[in-house]
Design a protein around this motif. Sequence first.
Motif: not given
Length: 304
Positions: A41, A87, A110, A112, A134, A136, A145, A275, A287
């Motif tokens: 993130l 997240n 948040t 998500s 999970h 992402w 996101y 993670d 990412y």
Amino acid sequence: MCTRRNLVAASLAAAVAVSLNAPAAFAQDQKVPVIATFSILGDLVKNVGGDRVEVTTLVGADTDSHVYAPTPADAKRAGAAKVVFINGLGFEGWITRLVKASGTKAPTITVSNGIKTRKMEDDHGHGHKPTDPHAWQSVGNAKIYVANIRDGLIAADPAGRSVYEANASAYLAKLDALEAEVKAVIGEIPADRRRIITSHDAFGYFGAAYGIEFIAPTGVSTEAAVSARDVAKIIAQIRKQKIPAVFMENVTDPRMMEQIAKESGAKIGGRLFSDALSDEKGPAPSYIEMIRNNIHQLASALTS
Ligand SMILES: [Zn+2]
């Protein structure tokens, strides 16, 4: 060519430029302090915030957010932040207490929000299937996101709107290209070999989005203990379903997977990042590099 007079003129010009730029340089030092709970993130927030924000990531590289214990320094950092990005979906079980302890008035965003959630495959005896945090791991979700991060930064720092919008749209274009690459690489793997074992159930969104079946012995969280009976069940399943490979993750103990591979005859694939990112020298410091690492590890284990 380089006369003394030219040098003097140049250094005078530089001095003037410095004094003219001084207020702007000072303003740039006042970056918007924000918190991101974990490294994946943090990277997304950095891409949207660019030079305007100072991102502090609480749970660092190769570290497990499920079982993280916040420190007093984390509370201090959260107290100074203008936005706290999390997240959600139960991933950071410790965040509510931390935010409260910090006394921060900053909004908690948040990221998500708006994704289509899925449940974990297995309840591991708890009697209910928890929501899978999970999200992402699907690039499509990462785009949601990014939109939430952009909107959160604009709300906290309206003067930066055009910067955040430009950064977000440039990064979203990179994610579009990344998703096309994921589909192309996975598309090369024969359909009957798209089935693997991972050590904790972190790839449900990835699997659903791109057509790979992930089977995990540990369930939703790395906190859950795995019994000898679970391991025996997995080994039997690998043999019965002819699962070609098992994979390690950067946040979990590799020994169980090594045992499973040895006893079942499945191949050990590479290391998947689930993670947390790797550090700068590792194969997944961002990412985009994380997703690339994962698809190439999968493809090389499953196509050979
Ligand atoms: Zn996890």
